[in-house]
Scaffold this active site. Structure first.
Site, PDB file in Angstrom:
ATOM      1  N   ARG A  53       0.849  -1.198   0.000  1.00 13.82           N
ATOM      2  CA  ARG A  53       0.000   0.000   0.000  1.00 13.82           C
ATOM      3  C   ARG A  53       0.877   1.237   0.000  1.00 13.82           C
ATOM      4  NH1 ARG A  53      -2.807  -1.556   5.657  1.00 13.82           N
ATOM      5  NH2 ARG A  53      -3.522  -3.652   5.125  1.00 13.82           N
ATOM      6  N   ASP A  55       0.423   5.436   0.895  1.00 15.96           N
ATOM      7  CA  ASP A  55      -0.512   6.317   1.600  1.00 15.96           C
ATOM      8  C   ASP A  55      -1.050   7.410   0.679  1.00 15.96           C
ATOM      9  OD1 ASP A  55      -0.259   4.949   3.971  1.00 15.96           O
ATOM     10  OD2 ASP A  55       1.262   6.283   4.806  1.00 15.96           O
ATOM     11  N   ARG A 198       8.486   7.971   5.548  1.00 17.26           N
ATOM     12  CA  ARG A 198       8.240   9.388   5.846  1.00 17.26           C
ATOM     13  C   ARG A 198       8.655   9.745   7.266  1.00 17.26           C
ATOM     14  NH1 ARG A 198       2.196  10.108   4.453  1.00 17.26           N
ATOM     15  NH2 ARG A 198       2.563  12.187   5.278  1.00 17.26           N
TER      16      ARG A 198
END
Length: 251
Positions: A53, A55, A198
């Protein structure tokens, strides 16, 4: 239903207008756009599974997904038609037949991300880089990035409410490079935790500005506590850029 044919697609997307990869009830996602496009093209409901996945707002220059088709597909015709159906922010580059049990997520050997920072304003980078005006010491950034390679537990950089069984990741690369006004962070691992890249970048830049020492960075990793790490870097600078698979899964 007759025998299904399993395929891998290689694709890229600009994530600016999407709520990430994973399909959701009340938000538009890359997976939903792809499933709609494939279902339209193949005239039957198609579900896809991605390599992982991304974001909301995160991009991919290389992502893979697998799906099962009731018909045998011919690559050039398929690519022409699917790219004509998909929105302009999503492009499919390749189609490969794989073994019936091949899995885009579980068969991946490694995944690589690149994070892009620009040190000066550019009209061309506003949706693709983190604009960071404060000076960054690239030697310090790389000194701290090298510390990451000594560890395998990255709980400090994981989103807190997550359904993973383990916070262990094997890193293969973590390094910064400078290209004029661009700073690029390359990181590769066998797997990544939710929000990990991140959070790492957001914490590393605090070392690069001198707010944290490299010892502080080591202490944050060893704390295994997300509250010790710093705020996550903005989504628009992050790209999934490479996913690798064993050749044995392809037909």
């Amino acid at each position: 239903m007759g025998e299904m044919n399993r395929y891998f697609i290689e694709l890229a997307y600009d994530g600016k207008n999407y709520h990430g990869w994973q399909i959701q009830n009340n938000a538009y996602t890359v997976q939903e756009a792809l499933e709609k496009g494939l279902s339209t093209l193949l005239k039957s409901p198609i579900g896809i599974m991605g390599s992982g996945r991304t974001d909301t707002g995160v991009h991919a220059t290389q992502q893979f997904a697998h799906f099962d088709s009731p018909i045998v597909l011919e690559k050039s015709e398929f690519l022409k038609k699917i790219n004509g159906i998909l929105p302009p922010e999503i492009a499919v580059y390749d189609l490969r037949a794989v073994k019936p049990d091949a899995h885009a997520r579980f068969d991946a050997n490694s995944r690589s991300y690149i994070y892009k920072i620009t040190l000066s304003k550019s009209p061309f980078f506003k949706d693709s880089h983190w604009l960071f005006y404060k000076g960054l010491d690239i030697e310090k950034l790389n000194e701290a990035a090298a510390i990451l390679m000594e560890y395998t537990d990255f709980e400090s950089f994981s989103k807190v409410h997550t359904d993973v069984n383990t916070f262990l990741c094997q890193l293969f690369e973590a390094k910064w490079e400078q290209n004029g006004q661009e700073l690029l962070f390359n990181i590769s691992a066998n797997r990544f935790l939710r929000g990990m890249v991140r959070a790492i970048v957001g914490t590393l830049v605090e070392v690069g500005t001198g707010k944290l020492s490299t010892q502080d960075f080591r202490r944050i990793i060893e704390s295994k506590n997300r509250k010790e790490a710093k705020a996550a870097a903005p989504a628009q600078g992050l790209y999934l850029c490479r996913v690798s698979y064993p050749e044995s899964i392809f037909i």
